[in-house]
Design a protein around this motif. Sequence first.
Motif, PDB file in Angstrom:
ATOM      1  N   ARG A  55       0.981  -0.864  -1.714  1.00 40.56           N
ATOM      2  CA  ARG A  55       1.831  -0.226  -0.690  1.00 40.56           C
ATOM      3  C   ARG A  55       3.003   0.531  -1.319  1.00 40.56           C
ATOM      4  NH1 ARG A  55       2.885  -5.913   0.496  1.00 40.56           N
ATOM      5  NH2 ARG A  55       5.048  -6.306  -0.067  1.00 40.56           N
ATOM      6  N   MET A  56       3.492   0.003  -2.457  1.00 38.34           N
ATOM      7  CA  MET A  56       4.597   0.726  -3.109  1.00 38.34           C
ATOM      8  C   MET A  56       4.145   2.065  -3.667  1.00 38.34           C
ATOM      9  SD  MET A  56       6.958  -1.949  -5.090  1.00 38.34           S
ATOM     10  CE  MET A  56       7.083  -0.782  -6.378  1.00 38.34           C
ATOM     11  N   ASN A  57       2.998   2.034  -4.309  1.00 42.32           N
ATOM     12  CA  ASN A  57       2.511   3.289  -4.894  1.00 42.32           C
ATOM     13  C   ASN A  57       2.092   4.285  -3.823  1.00 42.32           C
ATOM     14  OD1 ASN A  57       2.684   3.151  -7.825  1.00 42.32           O
ATOM     15  ND2 ASN A  57       1.433   1.316  -7.576  1.00 42.32           N
ATOM     16  N   ALA A  58       1.577   3.773  -2.714  1.00 45.75           N
ATOM     17  CA  ALA A  58       1.222   4.672  -1.616  1.00 45.75           C
ATOM     18  C   ALA A  58       2.496   5.328  -1.061  1.00 45.75           C
ATOM     19  CB  ALA A  58       0.499   3.891  -0.535  1.00 45.75           C
ATOM     20  N   ALA A  59       3.544   4.511  -0.922  1.00 45.14           N
ATOM     21  CA  ALA A  59       4.803   5.063  -0.396  1.00 45.14           C
ATOM     22  C   ALA A  59       5.391   6.094  -1.355  1.00 45.14           C
ATOM     23  CB  ALA A  59       5.792   3.932  -0.152  1.00 45.14           C
ATOM     24  N   LYS A  60       5.306   5.795  -2.643  1.00 42.21           N
ATOM     25  CA  LYS A  60       5.826   6.741  -3.650  1.00 42.21           C
ATOM     26  C   LYS A  60       5.095   8.078  -3.543  1.00 42.21           C
ATOM     27  CE  LYS A  60       7.320   3.623  -7.294  1.00 42.21           C
ATOM     28  NZ  LYS A  60       7.001   3.098  -8.616  1.00 42.21           N
ATOM     29  N   LEU A  61       3.801   7.978  -3.321  1.00 42.54           N
ATOM     30  CA  LEU A  61       2.989   9.185  -3.237  1.00 42.54           C
ATOM     31  C   LEU A  61       3.368  10.005  -2.003  1.00 42.54           C
ATOM     32  CD1 LEU A  61       0.734  10.551  -4.730  1.00 42.54           C
ATOM     33  CD2 LEU A  61      -0.903   9.198  -3.457  1.00 42.54           C
ATOM     34  N   LEU A  62       3.704   9.278  -0.956  1.00 40.93           N
ATOM     35  CA  LEU A  62       4.028   9.981   0.290  1.00 40.93           C
ATOM     36  C   LEU A  62       5.297  10.815   0.180  1.00 40.93           C
ATOM     37  CD1 LEU A  62       3.145   7.458   3.095  1.00 40.93           C
ATOM     38  CD2 LEU A  62       2.132   9.678   2.672  1.00 40.93           C
ATOM     39  N   ILE A  63       6.178  10.422  -0.730  1.00 38.89           N
ATOM     40  CA  ILE A  63       7.425  11.172  -0.894  1.00 38.89           C
ATOM     41  C   ILE A  63       7.137  12.632  -1.206  1.00 38.89           C
ATOM     42  CG2 ILE A  63       9.338  11.466  -2.512  1.00 38.89           C
ATOM     43  CD1 ILE A  63       9.998   8.676  -2.185  1.00 38.89           C
ATOM     44  N   SER A  64       6.028  12.844  -1.901  1.00 37.35           N
ATOM     45  CA  SER A  64       5.707  14.228  -2.260  1.00 37.35           C
ATOM     46  C   SER A  64       5.098  14.982  -1.076  1.00 37.35           C
ATOM     47  CB  SER A  64       4.731  14.241  -3.430  1.00 37.35           C
ATOM     48  OG  SER A  64       3.572  13.537  -3.056  1.00 37.35           O
ATOM     49  N   SER A  65       4.823  14.260  -0.003  1.00 37.37           N
ATOM     50  CA  SER A  65       4.216  14.913   1.158  1.00 37.37           C
ATOM     51  C   SER A  65       5.302  15.564   2.006  1.00 37.37           C
ATOM     52  CB  SER A  65       3.479  13.853   1.972  1.00 37.37           C
ATOM     53  OG  SER A  65       3.140  14.363   3.216  1.00 37.37           O
ATOM     54  N   VAL A  66       5.024  16.753   2.490  1.00 40.55           N
ATOM     55  CA  VAL A  66       6.074  17.477   3.218  1.00 40.55           C
ATOM     56  C   VAL A  66       6.068  17.167   4.708  1.00 40.55           C
ATOM     57  CG1 VAL A  66       6.403  19.421   1.683  1.00 40.55           C
ATOM     58  CG2 VAL A  66       4.497  19.455   3.282  1.00 40.55           C
ATOM     59  N   ASP A  67       4.978  16.588   5.208  1.00 41.76           N
ATOM     60  CA  ASP A  67       4.906  16.418   6.659  1.00 41.76           C
ATOM     61  C   ASP A  67       5.221  14.997   7.120  1.00 41.76           C
ATOM     62  OD1 ASP A  67       2.724  15.416   5.522  1.00 41.76           O
ATOM     63  OD2 ASP A  67       1.245  16.297   6.881  1.00 41.76           O
ATOM     64  N   PRO A  87      -4.970  12.524   1.258  1.00 43.02           N
ATOM     65  CA  PRO A  87      -5.855  11.984   2.292  1.00 43.02           C
ATOM     66  C   PRO A  87      -5.123  10.998   3.208  1.00 43.02           C
ATOM     67  CG  PRO A  87      -6.381  11.082   0.139  1.00 43.02           C
ATOM     68  CD  PRO A  87      -5.322  12.094  -0.076  1.00 43.02           C
ATOM     69  N   ASP A  88      -5.653  10.876   4.464  1.00 40.85           N
ATOM     70  CA  ASP A  88      -5.023   9.968   5.434  1.00 40.85           C
ATOM     71  C   ASP A  88      -5.044   8.515   4.954  1.00 40.85           C
ATOM     72  OD1 ASP A  88      -4.677  12.148   6.966  1.00 40.85           O
ATOM     73  OD2 ASP A  88      -6.456  11.823   8.220  1.00 40.85           O
ATOM     74  N   ARG A  89      -5.974   8.251   4.093  1.00 44.62           N
ATOM     75  CA  ARG A  89      -6.131   6.884   3.570  1.00 44.62           C
ATOM     76  C   ARG A  89      -4.800   6.353   3.007  1.00 44.62           C
ATOM     77  NH1 ARG A  89      -8.259   2.110   2.873  1.00 44.62           N
ATOM     78  NH2 ARG A  89      -8.807   1.450   0.779  1.00 44.62           N
ATOM     79  N   ILE A  90      -3.979   7.249   2.496  1.00 45.01           N
ATOM     80  CA  ILE A  90      -2.723   6.807   1.871  1.00 45.01           C
ATOM     81  C   ILE A  90      -1.796   6.157   2.900  1.00 45.01           C
ATOM     82  CG2 ILE A  90      -0.645   7.641   0.662  1.00 45.01           C
ATOM     83  CD1 ILE A  90      -2.621   9.572  -0.754  1.00 45.01           C
ATOM     84  N   GLN A  91      -1.754   6.706   4.089  1.00 46.28           N
ATOM     85  CA  GLN A  91      -0.944   6.093   5.154  1.00 46.28           C
ATOM     86  C   GLN A  91      -1.417   4.654   5.400  1.00 46.28           C
ATOM     87  OE1 GLN A  91       1.637   6.965   6.908  1.00 46.28           O
ATOM     88  NE2 GLN A  91       1.853   9.187   6.826  1.00 46.28           N
ATOM     89  N   GLU A  92      -2.761   4.485   5.430  1.00 42.63           N
ATOM     90  CA  GLU A  92      -3.304   3.132   5.650  1.00 42.63           C
ATOM     91  C   GLU A  92      -2.864   2.193   4.527  1.00 42.63           C
ATOM     92  OE1 GLU A  92      -7.601   3.140   5.779  1.00 42.63           O
ATOM     93  OE2 GLU A  92      -7.556   5.053   6.866  1.00 42.63           O
ATOM     94  N   LEU A  93      -2.884   2.746   3.313  1.00 40.52           N
ATOM     95  CA  LEU A  93      -2.587   1.896   2.153  1.00 40.52           C
ATOM     96  C   LEU A  93      -1.134   1.430   2.115  1.00 40.52           C
ATOM     97  CD1 LEU A  93      -4.685   3.767  -0.571  1.00 40.52           C
ATOM     98  CD2 LEU A  93      -5.169   1.543   0.446  1.00 40.52           C
ATOM     99  N   THR A  94      -0.255   2.115   2.824  1.00 38.79           N
ATOM    100  CA  THR A  94       1.149   1.666   2.832  1.00 38.79           C
ATOM    101  C   THR A  94       1.280   0.343   3.588  1.00 38.79           C
ATOM    102  OG1 THR A  94       1.608   2.940   4.824  1.00 38.79           O
ATOM    103  CG2 THR A  94       2.140   3.994   2.734  1.00 38.79           C
ATOM    104  N   LYS A  95       0.236  -0.033   4.304  1.00 38.45           N
ATOM    105  CA  LYS A  95       0.287  -1.307   5.052  1.00 38.45           C
ATOM    106  C   LYS A  95      -0.518  -2.399   4.334  1.00 38.45           C
ATOM    107  CE  LYS A  95       0.919   1.289   9.289  1.00 38.45           C
ATOM    108  NZ  LYS A  95       0.780   2.649   8.761  1.00 38.45           N
ATOM    109  N   SER A  96      -0.914  -2.120   3.100  1.00 42.44           N
ATOM    110  CA  SER A  96      -1.726  -3.093   2.349  1.00 42.44           C
ATOM    111  C   SER A  96      -0.956  -4.386   2.092  1.00 42.44           C
ATOM    112  CB  SER A  96      -2.120  -2.455   1.013  1.00 42.44           C
ATOM    113  OG  SER A  96      -2.598  -3.424   0.138  1.00 42.44           O
ATOM    114  N   ASP A  97      -1.700  -5.488   1.923  1.00 39.63           N
ATOM    115  CA  ASP A  97      -1.058  -6.767   1.588  1.00 39.63           C
ATOM    116  C   ASP A  97      -0.623  -6.788   0.126  1.00 39.63           C
ATOM    117  OD1 ASP A  97      -1.490  -7.713   4.088  1.00 39.63           O
ATOM    118  OD2 ASP A  97      -3.422  -8.648   3.612  1.00 39.63           O
ATOM    119  N   ASP A  98      -1.219  -5.915  -0.657  1.00 36.95           N
ATOM    120  CA  ASP A  98      -0.894  -5.861  -2.077  1.00 36.95           C
ATOM    121  C   ASP A  98       0.376  -5.025  -2.272  1.00 36.95           C
ATOM    122  OD1 ASP A  98      -0.817  -5.006  -4.816  1.00 36.95           O
ATOM    123  OD2 ASP A  98      -2.900  -5.669  -5.013  1.00 36.95           O
ATOM    124  N   ARG A  99       1.385  -5.672  -2.840  1.00 36.72           N
ATOM    125  CA  ARG A  99       2.690  -5.019  -2.989  1.00 36.72           C
ATOM    126  C   ARG A  99       2.583  -3.722  -3.796  1.00 36.72           C
ATOM    127  NH1 ARG A  99       7.134  -5.392  -6.544  1.00 36.72           N
ATOM    128  NH2 ARG A  99       9.129  -5.204  -5.461  1.00 36.72           N
TER     129      ARG A  99
END
Lengths: 388, 475
Positions: A248-260, A233-245
């Motif tokens: 944002r780290m886990n959101a970024a980790k998740l994005l690695i699996s995204s191909v686009d 979901p697009d929400r993950i992109q938003e979460l990479t900008k969270s104040d909670d370290r």
Amino acid sequence: MYINVQIAYYMIGVLLILMTIFIMATLSLKWNKKRVEKRRVQCLVRHKDYLDYVQMHLGEEDRLRTPGGSLTTFERRVLQSELVQWINRLDGVYRHRLLRLCGDLGLVEHNLKRLGSHRPLVRLDAAYHLGALRAPEATSSLLSLLYKKRVDSSSFIYARAAAQTATQLSEMGDLLRFLIENGKQDVHLTADITRESELDLTQLFITFLHEKNPKYVKLGLIGLQNSVKADLPDRIQELTKSDDRDIRMNAAKLLISSVDLSEEDVQFYLAFPDWEVRRLFAEWIGRSGLIQYIPLLSTRMEDVNWMVARASAASLVRMGDEGFEALCQLAVGNGSEHGRALAREFIEEDLKQSAAASSHVEDIMSHNHKEFLYKKYFENHQTLTNVM
Amino acid sequence: MREILLFYGIFAMYYVVTINTIYFGIILFSFRRILGIMKETFYSKYEALSGSKHVPPISILVPAFNEELTIKENVRSLLALHYPEFEVIVVNDGSGDKTLDTLIEEFQLKYHPPNMIKDTIATAEVKGVYYNPDYPTLYLVDKENGGKADSLNAGINLSNYSLISSIDADSLLEEDALIRIARKYMENPEENVAIGGNVRIANGCRIQNGMVKQVNLPKKLLPMFQTVEYLKAFLGGRIGWSDVNGLIIVSGAFGVFKKEYVVKVGGYRGGYPGEDMNIIIKLHRYMLDHKLPYKIDFCPDAVCWTQAPDTFKILGSQRKRWGRGNLKNMIEEGRFMFMRPKYKIMGMLTIPYNIIFETLSPYFRITGFLAILGYSFMDMTGWKLMGIFMLINVLYGTLLGLGSLLLEEMAFQRYPRVRDYFKMILYTVLMFFGYRQLGILWRFLGHIDFMRKNNSWGTMVRTSWNEDEDKEKAA
């Protein structure tokens, strides 16, 4: 000073009695353990043929038969312990057949009864085994037991068992909500418990991403990393900008699996404030062989974090001749001494490795090309002689 | 004069009875907790966790000073730990032997200038960091001599993860020790600021490739005494103290800490031994001063095996160091917490117990013994009374030892043989006839060293973990 010899004698008596109790208790534990072990071995010998039969017929379609005659409680426990070990090691159809056999042996029924025991250790043992036996009929009792008590170490044993037996998404949802609302545990421990479930929890995790309590969001992000990858979901992109370290780290980790991911995205994550994310992306680029990001990786060789810089260098090495040439350029370039030294180290190491691995024609050609590149950038360099 | 001596002698006896009674109370707390420990030990899924990426990464810090004989095996055993993500940071504290060369040769490490080390905590000069990409989780820091605390601080400066684990270079961790301690940490990561592991004596055990393969009791006298002593201290004592959040020490041999708070309290205190106790007292004080919820816990099923001194000279040095460290800690930190309700259990129980019954114990015990001796020479009729009191103390001490052995049997069963049990009982009793007195004397001498500002490390000799095998080969 008050002295009463009579009291002193009493005290000696009390101490001697306590000592005797402690010694007797310890010895009985020892002897009981030995006795149980001896009986266990005898029982296994008695049922060896049956266990061999189960092993041999595990792959067949017929229902596995139970041993002839009635089993004592002890025999049932010994067989349970053996079968649970196999269940934990196997999966798929073999596990399914073993689980059905355990049901036929009355193990689920036996443990359900024990779950109502007034002794905490017996209840816990029963819960553990019901979980291992994936007994769906135990889920509601396990959850009730869990809800009744303050969250402590044993709660996680009940929670694992409930996760193993749950067959409805709602049961898992209730379990996770209880743990998050009542426990103080690390969200990773909760995520680890979800791995016990055979259900696909993706939808549950996606729901959690929209909760206000950050613990749910973290669990959702971590859980999705374990899940079968759906469209993120697009929400993950938003979460990479969270104040909670952590978020944002886990959101970024998740994005690695995204191909686009676009080049801007990769650039953004390679300059992420958290070094773990920068390292993760640097490693991912190398692992995926994305040579278009070589210039971005080269800039990371100057990273303030040593591990990120090294991961970037290692990824450049993985990218063949293009990566090697980028390292050479860095080594003779105008970057920091630290970056140049790191590039030199990886170049020398790579040359050494490729020289040692020159058993195939392609390897020899690759090594020769690297040598050519090296000479191009470091003409008459003494280290080369040493490396060769 | 005779009455004064009798009075003081009896007072000293009551003093010892009081120590034992308090300790017995602590053991009762240990018994209260042991059921929970048994549940955790038997039913928690360590295998699943050890293969999971969900456990927090840990930086293992290994200060090494003249450890050439044991360091190779220790590092190998650490690298073989069943744990998903960790790094091993060995800090060579200016060793005079070949500790550095041994590691460089064994792991083919290459020199790097120390520019990746942060300066979070001030330390002695770091000369370089050695690394080999083939062992990506191993770092060797080479620094000027600055002591164990200074080495730990240097390790913290290089560490990449938010959890750090301090491990002595003469100790071996069990394969699942880290995963067990991490599980405990994960149950309450906000409040757990430090968790100690259980230290056991490895002398006599069969060790292979840096792992304890067979548990045996030591063959020599002194390590045998220390085996029962450690069992009592760790199982009888620390389980109970941690149950009331009054643990005053996490052994330097093996513990896990939240780096954030270790840095906040200024890191490890250098210059004196006892840095393991010092950091824990500072953590208690910091958390209580800032009214932060916290827990300093003990994880008895996370086991670290250590070499016990087997000569009087080395043991004496160790115990004098402990005495010196304890005194320094009480003067430096303990006095600010003594009997202050603000510091809860620490202020009202742990620190007073430590000052009155540990730090001051040599004075009361030695003078009490002399008083009894003096009185007995003056009035032989007092022998009976003295004998009764002495018997009570021996029986009480033995009871505490037996309680610890029962705890061991209930939850861990590392010594299953019946004859081992009786051997341990024998040594529990024998301790009261010379060994305990010697320990008290060494502690007293440690205090004298402190007064004389003698801060040397004393004698410290390591033997190879493969000593028996080496001997066999030589034969």
